[in-house]
Design a protein around this motif. Structure first.
Motif, PDB file in Angstrom:
ATOM      1  N   MET A 100       0.814  -1.177   0.000  1.00 21.25           N
ATOM      2  CA  MET A 100       0.000   0.000   0.000  1.00 21.25           C
ATOM      3  C   MET A 100       0.866   1.252   0.000  1.00 21.25           C
ATOM      4  O   MET A 100       1.831   1.329   0.743  1.00 21.25           O
ATOM      5  CB  MET A 100      -0.855   0.000   1.258  1.00 21.25           C
ATOM      6  CG  MET A 100      -2.311   0.186   0.963  1.00 21.25           C
ATOM      7  SD  MET A 100      -3.161   0.677   2.451  1.00 21.25           S
ATOM      8  CE  MET A 100      -4.209  -0.694   2.665  1.00 21.25           C
ATOM      9  N   ASN A 101       0.511   2.220  -0.809  1.00 22.99           N
ATOM     10  CA  ASN A 101       1.243   3.484  -0.856  1.00 22.99           C
ATOM     11  C   ASN A 101       0.556   4.509   0.048  1.00 22.99           C
ATOM     12  O   ASN A 101      -0.639   4.742  -0.103  1.00 22.99           O
ATOM     13  CB  ASN A 101       1.294   4.031  -2.284  1.00 22.99           C
ATOM     14  CG  ASN A 101       2.143   3.165  -3.187  1.00 22.99           C
ATOM     15  OD1 ASN A 101       3.036   2.482  -2.711  1.00 22.99           O
ATOM     16  ND2 ASN A 101       1.855   3.178  -4.470  1.00 22.99           N
ATOM     17  N   PRO A 102       1.309   5.122   0.956  1.00 21.13           N
ATOM     18  CA  PRO A 102       0.688   6.146   1.812  1.00 21.13           C
ATOM     19  C   PRO A 102       0.379   7.399   0.993  1.00 21.13           C
ATOM     20  O   PRO A 102       1.073   7.721   0.026  1.00 21.13           O
ATOM     21  CB  PRO A 102       1.748   6.428   2.868  1.00 21.13           C
ATOM     22  CG  PRO A 102       3.034   6.011   2.241  1.00 21.13           C
ATOM     23  CD  PRO A 102       2.701   4.897   1.279  1.00 21.13           C
ATOM     24  N   ILE A 103      -0.678   8.082   1.370  1.00 23.77           N
ATOM     25  CA  ILE A 103      -1.045   9.340   0.719  1.00 23.77           C
ATOM     26  C   ILE A 103      -0.243  10.443   1.386  1.00 23.77           C
ATOM     27  O   ILE A 103      -0.213  10.554   2.608  1.00 23.77           O
ATOM     28  CB  ILE A 103      -2.551   9.608   0.870  1.00 23.77           C
ATOM     29  CG1 ILE A 103      -3.346   8.493   0.188  1.00 23.77           C
ATOM     30  CG2 ILE A 103      -2.918  10.965   0.288  1.00 23.77           C
ATOM     31  CD1 ILE A 103      -4.835   8.571   0.418  1.00 23.77           C
ATOM     32  N   THR A 104       0.412  11.246   0.567  1.00 19.46           N
ATOM     33  CA  THR A 104       1.198  12.350   1.118  1.00 19.46           C
ATOM     34  C   THR A 104       0.659  13.673   0.599  1.00 19.46           C
ATOM     35  O   THR A 104       0.220  13.778  -0.547  1.00 19.46           O
ATOM     36  CB  THR A 104       2.690  12.219   0.732  1.00 19.46           C
ATOM     37  OG1 THR A 104       2.791  12.166  -0.688  1.00 19.46           O
ATOM     38  CG2 THR A 104       3.303  10.966   1.328  1.00 19.46           C
ATOM     39  N   ALA A 105       0.688  14.656   1.468  1.00 14.52           N
ATOM     40  CA  ALA A 105       0.249  15.999   1.094  1.00 14.52           C
ATOM     41  C   ALA A 105       1.393  16.711   0.387  1.00 14.52           C
ATOM     42  O   ALA A 105       2.559  16.474   0.684  1.00 14.52           O
ATOM     43  CB  ALA A 105      -0.161  16.777   2.330  1.00 14.52           C
ATOM     44  N   PRO A 106       1.067  17.599  -0.541  1.00 13.12           N
ATOM     45  CA  PRO A 106       2.130  18.369  -1.195  1.00 13.12           C
ATOM     46  C   PRO A 106       2.870  19.229  -0.172  1.00 13.12           C
ATOM     47  O   PRO A 106       2.252  19.806   0.719  1.00 13.12           O
ATOM     48  CB  PRO A 106       1.391  19.256  -2.206  1.00 13.12           C
ATOM     49  CG  PRO A 106      -0.036  18.862  -2.169  1.00 13.12           C
ATOM     50  CD  PRO A 106      -0.244  17.937  -1.023  1.00 13.12           C
ATOM     51  N   THR A 107       4.157  19.295  -0.278  1.00 15.81           N
ATOM     52  CA  THR A 107       4.947  20.066   0.688  1.00 15.81           C
ATOM     53  C   THR A 107       4.888  21.563   0.435  1.00 15.81           C
ATOM     54  O   THR A 107       5.246  22.346   1.308  1.00 15.81           O
ATOM     55  CB  THR A 107       6.416  19.614   0.659  1.00 15.81           C
ATOM     56  OG1 THR A 107       6.920  19.763  -0.670  1.00 15.81           O
ATOM     57  CG2 THR A 107       6.557  18.182   1.126  1.00 15.81           C
ATOM     58  N   ASP A 108       4.420  21.981  -0.721  1.00 15.50           N
ATOM     59  CA  ASP A 108       4.381  23.401  -1.053  1.00 15.50           C
ATOM     60  C   ASP A 108       2.975  23.991  -0.983  1.00 15.50           C
ATOM     61  O   ASP A 108       2.718  25.072  -1.483  1.00 15.50           O
ATOM     62  CB  ASP A 108       4.980  23.643  -2.438  1.00 15.50           C
ATOM     63  CG  ASP A 108       4.226  22.891  -3.538  1.00 15.50           C
ATOM     64  OD1 ASP A 108       3.421  21.993  -3.211  1.00 15.50           O
ATOM     65  OD2 ASP A 108       4.449  23.213  -4.711  1.00 15.50           O
ATOM     66  N   TYR A 109       2.041  23.312  -0.326  1.00 14.13           N
ATOM     67  CA  TYR A 109       0.653  23.789  -0.238  1.00 14.13           C
ATOM     68  C   TYR A 109       0.561  25.080   0.561  1.00 14.13           C
ATOM     69  O   TYR A 109       1.142  25.203   1.635  1.00 14.13           O
ATOM     70  CB  TYR A 109      -0.244  22.734   0.417  1.00 14.13           C
ATOM     71  CG  TYR A 109      -1.646  23.238   0.656  1.00 14.13           C
ATOM     72  CD1 TYR A 109      -2.556  23.349  -0.382  1.00 14.13           C
ATOM     73  CD2 TYR A 109      -2.058  23.626   1.926  1.00 14.13           C
ATOM     74  CE1 TYR A 109      -3.838  23.824  -0.177  1.00 14.13           C
ATOM     75  CE2 TYR A 109      -3.335  24.100   2.149  1.00 14.13           C
ATOM     76  CZ  TYR A 109      -4.227  24.202   1.101  1.00 14.13           C
ATOM     77  OH  TYR A 109      -5.486  24.672   1.311  1.00 14.13           O
ATOM     78  N   GLN A 110      -0.154  26.047   0.034  1.00 16.41           N
ATOM     79  CA  GLN A 110      -0.436  27.302   0.714  1.00 16.41           C
ATOM     80  C   GLN A 110      -1.935  27.554   0.618  1.00 16.41           C
ATOM     81  O   GLN A 110      -2.473  27.664  -0.480  1.00 16.41           O
ATOM     82  CB  GLN A 110       0.323  28.475   0.062  1.00 16.41           C
ATOM     83  CG  GLN A 110       1.818  28.436   0.253  1.00 16.41           C
ATOM     84  CD  GLN A 110       2.200  28.671   1.698  1.00 16.41           C
ATOM     85  OE1 GLN A 110       1.661  29.531   2.371  1.00 16.41           O
ATOM     86  NE2 GLN A 110       3.140  27.882   2.187  1.00 16.41           N
ATOM     87  N   ALA A 111      -2.606  27.625   1.765  1.00 18.53           N
ATOM     88  CA  ALA A 111      -4.049  27.887   1.776  1.00 18.53           C
ATOM     89  C   ALA A 111      -4.312  29.294   1.249  1.00 18.53           C
ATOM     90  O   ALA A 111      -3.539  30.223   1.487  1.00 18.53           O
ATOM     91  CB  ALA A 111      -4.587  27.752   3.186  1.00 18.53           C
TER      92      ALA A 111
END
Length: 92
Positions: free
Chosen positions: A1-12
């Protein structure tokens, strides 16, 4: 299974929470303070709830000076409010 990762450059988006009202408990310091400041910086109107008025006022002033929406301030100790409610219910 591949873990889901959030983008490291996300800016709200700056107005992500505009038009929202968020109640923040423990808003006078720690995680609550940080959350209140973050929500306000993204346009939310925050209700600052905590036990210590002077700490809440400092967060209130910080939000206003940063140009955030005017917050509401509620000084309340949730630990003692239960006793008050129980006393009212017992006497009614």
């Amino acid at each position: 299974m591949n873990p889901i990762t959030a983008p490291t450059d996300y800016q709200a988006a700056a107005a992500l929470l505009q038009g929202r009202v968020i109640l923040v408990t423990g808003a006078g310091d720690g995680i609550g303070r940080a959350a209140a400041l973050a929500y306000a910086s993204h346009g939310a109107t925050v209700i600052l709830l905590g036990r210590t008025g002077s700490k809440l006022e400092a967060v209130y002033d910080e939000i206003e000076s940063a140009g955030g929406p005017k917050p509401a301030l509620v000084e309340l100790d949730l630990a003692t409010v239960k006793k008050d409610i129980d006393a009212v219910l017992t006497n009614s």
